[in-house]
Design a protein around this motif. Structure first.
Motif, short mmCIF file in Angstrom:
data_model
loop_
_atom_site.label_atom_id
_atom_site.label_comp_id
_atom_site.label_asym_id
_atom_site.label_seq_id
_atom_site.Cartn_x
_atom_site.Cartn_y
_atom_site.Cartn_z
N PRO A 126 0.82 -1.22 0.00
CA PRO A 126 0.00 0.00 0.00
C PRO A 126 0.84 1.27 0.00
O PRO A 126 1.87 1.33 0.66
N LYS A 127 0.38 2.25 -0.71
CA LYS A 127 1.01 3.57 -0.74
C LYS A 127 0.09 4.54 -0.03
O LYS A 127 -1.10 4.62 -0.33
N ASN A 128 0.63 5.31 0.93
CA ASN A 128 -0.22 6.23 1.67
C ASN A 128 0.45 7.56 2.00
O ASN A 128 -0.01 8.29 2.87
N ALA A 129 1.55 7.87 1.32
CA ALA A 129 2.18 9.18 1.49
C ALA A 129 1.25 10.25 0.92
O ALA A 129 0.41 9.95 0.06
N PRO A 130 1.38 11.51 1.36
CA PRO A 130 0.49 12.56 0.85
C PRO A 130 0.44 12.63 -0.67
O PRO A 130 -0.63 12.81 -1.26
N GLU A 131 1.59 12.50 -1.32
CA GLU A 131 1.60 12.56 -2.78
C GLU A 131 0.88 11.36 -3.40
O GLU A 131 0.31 11.46 -4.50
N ASP A 132 0.91 10.22 -2.69
CA ASP A 132 0.19 9.04 -3.19
C ASP A 132 -1.32 9.22 -3.06
O ASP A 132 -2.07 8.81 -3.94
N LEU A 133 -1.76 9.85 -1.97
CA LEU A 133 -3.19 10.10 -1.80
C LEU A 133 -3.70 11.00 -2.92
O LEU A 133 -4.76 10.76 -3.50
N SER A 134 -2.93 12.03 -3.23
CA SER A 134 -3.32 12.94 -4.30
C SER A 134 -3.33 12.23 -5.65
O SER A 134 -4.18 12.50 -6.51
N ARG A 135 -2.42 11.30 -5.83
CA ARG A 135 -2.29 10.59 -7.10
C ARG A 135 -3.42 9.59 -7.34
O ARG A 135 -3.96 9.48 -8.43
N TYR A 136 -3.81 8.86 -6.29
CA TYR A 136 -4.76 7.76 -6.45
C TYR A 136 -6.20 8.09 -6.09
O TYR A 136 -7.13 7.52 -6.66
N SER A 137 -6.42 8.98 -5.14
CA SER A 137 -7.76 9.18 -4.59
C SER A 137 -8.70 9.87 -5.58
O SER A 137 -8.29 10.75 -6.34
N VAL A 138 -9.99 9.49 -5.54
CA VAL A 138 -11.01 10.18 -6.33
C VAL A 138 -11.71 11.24 -5.48
O VAL A 138 -12.63 11.89 -5.96
N VAL A 139 -11.29 11.41 -4.24
CA VAL A 139 -11.80 12.46 -3.35
C VAL A 139 -10.65 13.43 -3.07
O VAL A 139 -9.57 13.01 -2.67
N LYS A 140 -10.90 14.70 -3.27
CA LYS A 140 -9.88 15.73 -3.02
C LYS A 140 -10.21 16.49 -1.74
O LYS A 140 -11.33 16.99 -1.58
N VAL A 141 -9.25 16.56 -0.84
CA VAL A 141 -9.43 17.31 0.40
C VAL A 141 -9.24 18.79 0.09
O VAL A 141 -8.21 19.17 -0.46
N PRO A 142 -10.24 19.63 0.42
CA PRO A 142 -10.12 21.06 0.07
C PRO A 142 -8.99 21.75 0.83
O PRO A 142 -8.75 21.47 2.01
N ILE A 143 -8.32 22.63 0.15
CA ILE A 143 -7.27 23.43 0.77
C ILE A 143 -7.89 24.67 1.41
O ILE A 143 -7.49 25.10 2.48
N GLU A 144 -8.90 25.24 0.74
CA GLU A 144 -9.55 26.44 1.25
C GLU A 144 -10.52 26.10 2.38
O GLU A 144 -10.92 24.95 2.55
#
Length: 230
Positions: free
Chosen positions: A146-164
């Motif tokens: 499993p990959k779970n580093a922040p960059e991996d979450l951004s790469r694989y996830s279909v849900v985006k955590v809002p920055i704003e």
């Protein structure tokens, strides 16, 4: 009951470091646009499951390391594992991101619905959270990593955590309903894909997760019927 699957090649007993995982099938159609209340900042759009991680699956059996010779795909062929691992990695990243998004909105909510949503988001987290470890361990059990580093979450996830920061209740709920619609359909489609790959255990997992996501989506969507939700 599971659907009959086409015949596949015999299962390999050990992994070959020179073997490249086969391409995987798409999981879902692209989602529609999220609804945002007037005056709210535009919310980030996430890729559909089919766009998120095709061809990016991970596999510990193909990584060089002292103990990787002990890793294999159990009863799955290389091609079958390619299908299953892609869905598990994507859904793992999506579940982690969904957890983080619920927490972000839990902290940011303001207004007359603060208490209702502040508490509801944590209740929904409790239902989603177990799937994180279950999906990661399922991937490991089948020979993945499993990959779970922040960059991996951004790469694989279909849900985006809002920055704003999003304070508005309707904007939050509308955004989450859109996400949950995509995640629920993704689980349904992935259940069929891994069932075709003869991994019926993972298909059963996905069916359970889909039911949970559908329930949470229904509860949030019902709140949007209140004209005072703002």
């Amino acid at each position: 009951m599971t659907r009959k699957s086409p015949k596949t090649a015999d299962n390999p007993k050990t992994a070959d470091n020179n073997v490249t995982p086969a391409p995987v099938k798409a999981a879902a159609k692209a989602p529609g646009k999220a609804r945002v209340s007037a005056g709210a900042a535009p919310l980030p759009q996430a890729p559909a499951p089919a766009q998120a991680s095709v061809g990016k699956q991970t596999d510990a059996a193909h990584e060089k390391g002292e103990f990787n010779q002990l890793v294999n795909h159990h009863y799955l062929s290389e091609e079958q594992f390619g299908v299953v691992s892609e869905t598990l990695q994507r859904n793992l990243a999506t579940s982690i991101s969904l957890y983080l998004k619920f927490k972000k909105y839990h902290w940011d909510i303001r207004g007359r619905f603060f208490r209702d949503l502040h508490l509801a988001y944590d209740e929904f987290i409790e239902e989603v959270f177990p799937s994180i470890d279950e999906q990661a361990e399922r991937l490991v059990a089948l020979g993945g990593s499993p990959k779970n580093a922040p960059e991996d979450l951004s790469r694989y996830s279909v849900v985006k955590v809002p920055i704003e920061t999003v304070r508005d209740a309707r904007a939050q709920v509308s955004d989450l309903v859109n996400d949950l619609s995509r995640v629920g359909k993704g689980y349904r489609d992935d259940s069929g894909a891994v069932d075709d790959a003869e991994d019926h255990a993972t298909a059963d997992m996905y069916n359970g997760y889909a039911a949970t996501i559908d329930k949470i989506r229904w509860m949030l969507q019902a709140m949007m019927d209140d004209e005072q939700l703002n």
